[in-house]
Design a protein around this motif. Structure first.
Motif, PDB file in Angstrom:
ATOM      1  N   THR A  12       0.807  -1.214   0.000  1.00 17.73           N
ATOM      2  CA  THR A  12       0.000   0.000   0.000  1.00 17.73           C
ATOM      3  C   THR A  12       0.838   1.261   0.000  1.00 17.73           C
ATOM      4  O   THR A  12       0.310   2.347   0.107  1.00 17.73           O
ATOM      5  CB  THR A  12      -0.958   0.032   1.204  1.00 17.73           C
ATOM      6  OG1 THR A  12      -0.199   0.117   2.406  1.00 17.73           O
ATOM      7  CG2 THR A  12      -1.868  -1.175   1.223  1.00 17.73           C
ATOM      8  N   ILE A  13       2.154   1.129  -0.121  1.00 17.06           N
ATOM      9  CA  ILE A  13       3.026   2.288  -0.221  1.00 17.06           C
ATOM     10  C   ILE A  13       3.553   2.332  -1.643  1.00 17.06           C
ATOM     11  O   ILE A  13       3.970   1.323  -2.191  1.00 17.06           O
ATOM     12  CB  ILE A  13       4.200   2.207   0.765  1.00 17.06           C
ATOM     13  CG1 ILE A  13       3.655   2.174   2.196  1.00 17.06           C
ATOM     14  CG2 ILE A  13       5.142   3.382   0.586  1.00 17.06           C
ATOM     15  CD1 ILE A  13       4.719   1.961   3.222  1.00 17.06           C
ATOM     16  N   ALA A  14       3.513   3.487  -2.227  1.00 17.36           N
ATOM     17  CA  ALA A  14       3.946   3.595  -3.616  1.00 17.36           C
ATOM     18  C   ALA A  14       4.850   4.801  -3.791  1.00 17.36           C
ATOM     19  O   ALA A  14       4.807   5.742  -3.027  1.00 17.36           O
ATOM     20  CB  ALA A  14       2.734   3.717  -4.535  1.00 17.36           C
ATOM     21  N   THR A  15       5.675   4.720  -4.801  1.00 12.49           N
ATOM     22  CA  THR A  15       6.466   5.866  -5.202  1.00 12.49           C
ATOM     23  C   THR A  15       6.170   6.142  -6.661  1.00 12.49           C
ATOM     24  O   THR A  15       5.772   5.254  -7.405  1.00 12.49           O
ATOM     25  CB  THR A  15       7.977   5.615  -5.019  1.00 12.49           C
ATOM     26  OG1 THR A  15       8.352   4.490  -5.801  1.00 12.49           O
ATOM     27  CG2 THR A  15       8.319   5.375  -3.574  1.00 12.49           C
ATOM     28  N   ALA A  16       6.320   7.364  -7.024  1.00 11.17           N
ATOM     29  CA  ALA A  16       6.059   7.764  -8.393  1.00 11.17           C
ATOM     30  C   ALA A  16       7.071   8.836  -8.744  1.00 11.17           C
ATOM     31  O   ALA A  16       7.690   9.405  -7.873  1.00 11.17           O
ATOM     32  CB  ALA A  16       4.635   8.306  -8.493  1.00 11.17           C
ATOM     33  N   PHE A  41      -4.225   6.703 -11.986  1.00 12.63           N
ATOM     34  CA  PHE A  41      -2.897   6.607 -12.590  1.00 12.63           C
ATOM     35  C   PHE A  41      -2.204   5.342 -12.122  1.00 12.63           C
ATOM     36  O   PHE A  41      -2.620   4.700 -11.169  1.00 12.63           O
ATOM     37  CB  PHE A  41      -2.052   7.843 -12.245  1.00 12.63           C
ATOM     38  CG  PHE A  41      -1.848   8.052 -10.758  1.00 12.63           C
ATOM     39  CD1 PHE A  41      -0.705   7.592 -10.137  1.00 12.63           C
ATOM     40  CD2 PHE A  41      -2.798   8.705 -10.000  1.00 12.63           C
ATOM     41  CE1 PHE A  41      -0.517   7.771  -8.774  1.00 12.63           C
ATOM     42  CE2 PHE A  41      -2.618   8.888  -8.633  1.00 12.63           C
ATOM     43  CZ  PHE A  41      -1.477   8.427  -8.022  1.00 12.63           C
ATOM     44  N   GLY A  42      -1.138   4.980 -12.813  1.00  9.52           N
ATOM     45  CA  GLY A  42      -0.330   3.828 -12.447  1.00  9.52           C
ATOM     46  C   GLY A  42       1.101   4.051 -12.876  1.00  9.52           C
ATOM     47  O   GLY A  42       1.387   4.935 -13.682  1.00  9.52           O
ATOM     48  N   GLY A  46       4.044  -1.197 -13.598  1.00  5.54           N
ATOM     49  CA  GLY A  46       2.866  -2.034 -13.437  1.00  5.54           C
ATOM     50  C   GLY A  46       2.124  -1.849 -12.132  1.00  5.54           C
ATOM     51  O   GLY A  46       1.018  -2.380 -11.969  1.00  5.54           O
ATOM     52  N   ARG A  47       2.702  -1.120 -11.166  1.00  6.83           N
ATOM     53  CA  ARG A  47       1.971  -0.889  -9.919  1.00  6.83           C
ATOM     54  C   ARG A  47       0.815   0.066 -10.164  1.00  6.83           C
ATOM     55  O   ARG A  47       0.878   0.943 -10.991  1.00  6.83           O
ATOM     56  CB  ARG A  47       2.892  -0.330  -8.840  1.00  6.83           C
ATOM     57  CG  ARG A  47       3.840  -1.387  -8.298  1.00  6.83           C
ATOM     58  CD  ARG A  47       4.730  -0.836  -7.219  1.00  6.83           C
ATOM     59  NE  ARG A  47       5.694   0.079  -7.843  1.00  6.83           N
ATOM     60  CZ  ARG A  47       6.441   0.944  -7.175  1.00  6.83           C
ATOM     61  NH1 ARG A  47       6.339   1.034  -5.866  1.00  6.83           N
ATOM     62  NH2 ARG A  47       7.295   1.717  -7.815  1.00  6.83           N
ATOM     63  N   GLY A  48      -0.233  -0.122  -9.388  1.00 15.12           N
ATOM     64  CA  GLY A  48      -1.443   0.668  -9.534  1.00 15.12           C
ATOM     65  C   GLY A  48      -2.559  -0.243 -10.009  1.00 15.12           C
ATOM     66  O   GLY A  48      -2.400  -1.458 -10.026  1.00 15.12           O
ATOM     67  N   PRO A  49      -3.687   0.283 -10.388  1.00 16.92           N
ATOM     68  CA  PRO A  49      -3.958   1.705 -10.501  1.00 16.92           C
ATOM     69  C   PRO A  49      -4.159   2.354  -9.131  1.00 16.92           C
ATOM     70  O   PRO A  49      -4.607   1.727  -8.182  1.00 16.92           O
ATOM     71  CB  PRO A  49      -5.251   1.755 -11.320  1.00 16.92           C
ATOM     72  CG  PRO A  49      -5.939   0.467 -11.010  1.00 16.92           C
ATOM     73  CD  PRO A  49      -4.844  -0.535 -10.780  1.00 16.92           C
ATOM     74  N   LEU A 153       6.304   7.207 -12.553  1.00 14.56           N
ATOM     75  CA  LEU A 153       5.003   7.769 -12.905  1.00 14.56           C
ATOM     76  C   LEU A 153       5.151   8.789 -14.015  1.00 14.56           C
ATOM     77  O   LEU A 153       5.933   9.727 -13.906  1.00 14.56           O
ATOM     78  CB  LEU A 153       4.396   8.433 -11.661  1.00 14.56           C
ATOM     79  CG  LEU A 153       2.958   8.875 -11.798  1.00 14.56           C
ATOM     80  CD1 LEU A 153       2.029   7.674 -11.927  1.00 14.56           C
ATOM     81  CD2 LEU A 153       2.563   9.717 -10.613  1.00 14.56           C
ATOM     82  N   GLN A 154       4.372   8.593 -15.076  1.00 17.56           N
ATOM     83  CA  GLN A 154       4.484   9.476 -16.236  1.00 17.56           C
ATOM     84  C   GLN A 154       3.220  10.300 -16.484  1.00 17.56           C
ATOM     85  O   GLN A 154       3.131  11.003 -17.469  1.00 17.56           O
ATOM     86  CB  GLN A 154       4.835   8.648 -17.471  1.00 17.56           C
ATOM     87  CG  GLN A 154       6.168   7.957 -17.303  1.00 17.56           C
ATOM     88  CD  GLN A 154       6.506   7.053 -18.471  1.00 17.56           C
ATOM     89  OE1 GLN A 154       5.639   6.532 -19.145  1.00 17.56           O
ATOM     90  NE2 GLN A 154       7.794   6.873 -18.704  1.00 17.56           N
ATOM     91  N   GLN A 155       2.247  10.244 -15.564  1.00 15.39           N
ATOM     92  CA  GLN A 155       0.978  10.930 -15.779  1.00 15.39           C
ATOM     93  C   GLN A 155       0.949  12.355 -15.246  1.00 15.39           C
ATOM     94  O   GLN A 155      -0.042  13.042 -15.406  1.00 15.39           O
ATOM     95  CB  GLN A 155      -0.162  10.151 -15.108  1.00 15.39           C
ATOM     96  CG  GLN A 155      -0.434   8.810 -15.725  1.00 15.39           C
ATOM     97  CD  GLN A 155       0.452   7.712 -15.143  1.00 15.39           C
ATOM     98  OE1 GLN A 155       1.390   7.971 -14.408  1.00 15.39           O
ATOM     99  NE2 GLN A 155       0.158   6.482 -15.492  1.00 15.39           N
ATOM    100  N   LEU A 156       2.002  12.807 -14.613  1.00 19.83           N
ATOM    101  CA  LEU A 156       2.006  14.135 -14.026  1.00 19.83           C
ATOM    102  C   LEU A 156       2.511  15.186 -14.993  1.00 19.83           C
ATOM    103  O   LEU A 156       3.288  14.890 -15.904  1.00 19.83           O
ATOM    104  CB  LEU A 156       2.871  14.153 -12.758  1.00 19.83           C
ATOM    105  CG  LEU A 156       2.357  13.291 -11.620  1.00 19.83           C
ATOM    106  CD1 LEU A 156       3.366  13.250 -10.481  1.00 19.83           C
ATOM    107  CD2 LEU A 156       1.019  13.788 -11.116  1.00 19.83           C
TER     108      LEU A 156
END
Length: 169
Positions: A12-16, A41-42, A46-49, A153-156
């Motif tokens: 439940t911890i993510a980095t982007a 976003f993901g 492959g982590r996410g969404p 993360l590429q959605q920002l």
């Protein structure tokens, strides 16, 4: 308050990561940075969404966790690695304000001189926020961030604006 990143499982911890393209002059130490997109976003790994459902609640939880101190930005997630590798985890900057915008959550960071120099020379180009999320991927809090050269993360939005006051387009 306990570290929210320790209150959840590693799943439940993510980095982007986002690219730090800036309109600020080389050596500028204060910038607004895009920490979290407003949509689902993901990561490219492959982590996410993940989903930012309530930016105001995420900001409140993040501020409550930080308490009277600013949110740290380090280098290459060293805060998360220091216990295992025994290396120091110097600050690259400190986030003192979080703000909800149409595009997501932004933070105002003041870079250290060393970090401003690295950014000015483009030796670091990405920011990787560390955030807590629920099992369904709903973002709950931003706990810290790191300068990195390994973006996930590429959605920002690929910019850090020095605007004052900050405004959405």
């Amino acid at each position: 308050m306990t570290d929210p990143s320790r209150a959840f499982s590693p799943d439940t911890i993510a980095t982007a990561a986002i690219e730090l393209m800036t309109s600020s002059p080389v050596g500028s130490t204060e910038q607004w940075i895009h920490l979290m997109p407003s949509a689902t976003f993901g990561g490219r790994d492959g982590r996410g969404p993940y989903r930012l459902a309530d930016a105001a609640a995420v900001i409140e939880t993040s501020r409550r966790y930080a308490g009277p101190v600013q949110i740290p930005v380090d280098y290459d997630h060293q805060i998360d690695r220091a216990e295992k590798n025994g290396q120091p985890a110097p600050a690259a900057g400190w986030i003192d304000t979080l703000q909800s915008r149409a595009s997501g959550i932004w933070g105002r960071v003041t870079w250290t001189g060393r970090a401003a120099d690295y950014l000015g020379k483009r030796e670091y180009r990405y920011l990787s926020p560390v955030f807590v999320h629920s099992p369904d991927g709903t973002v709950r809090a931003i706990v810290r961030a790191a300068l990195t050269n390994n973006p996930n993360l590429q959605q920002l939005t690929a910019l850090a604006s020095a605007e004052t006051p900050p405004m959405d387009p």
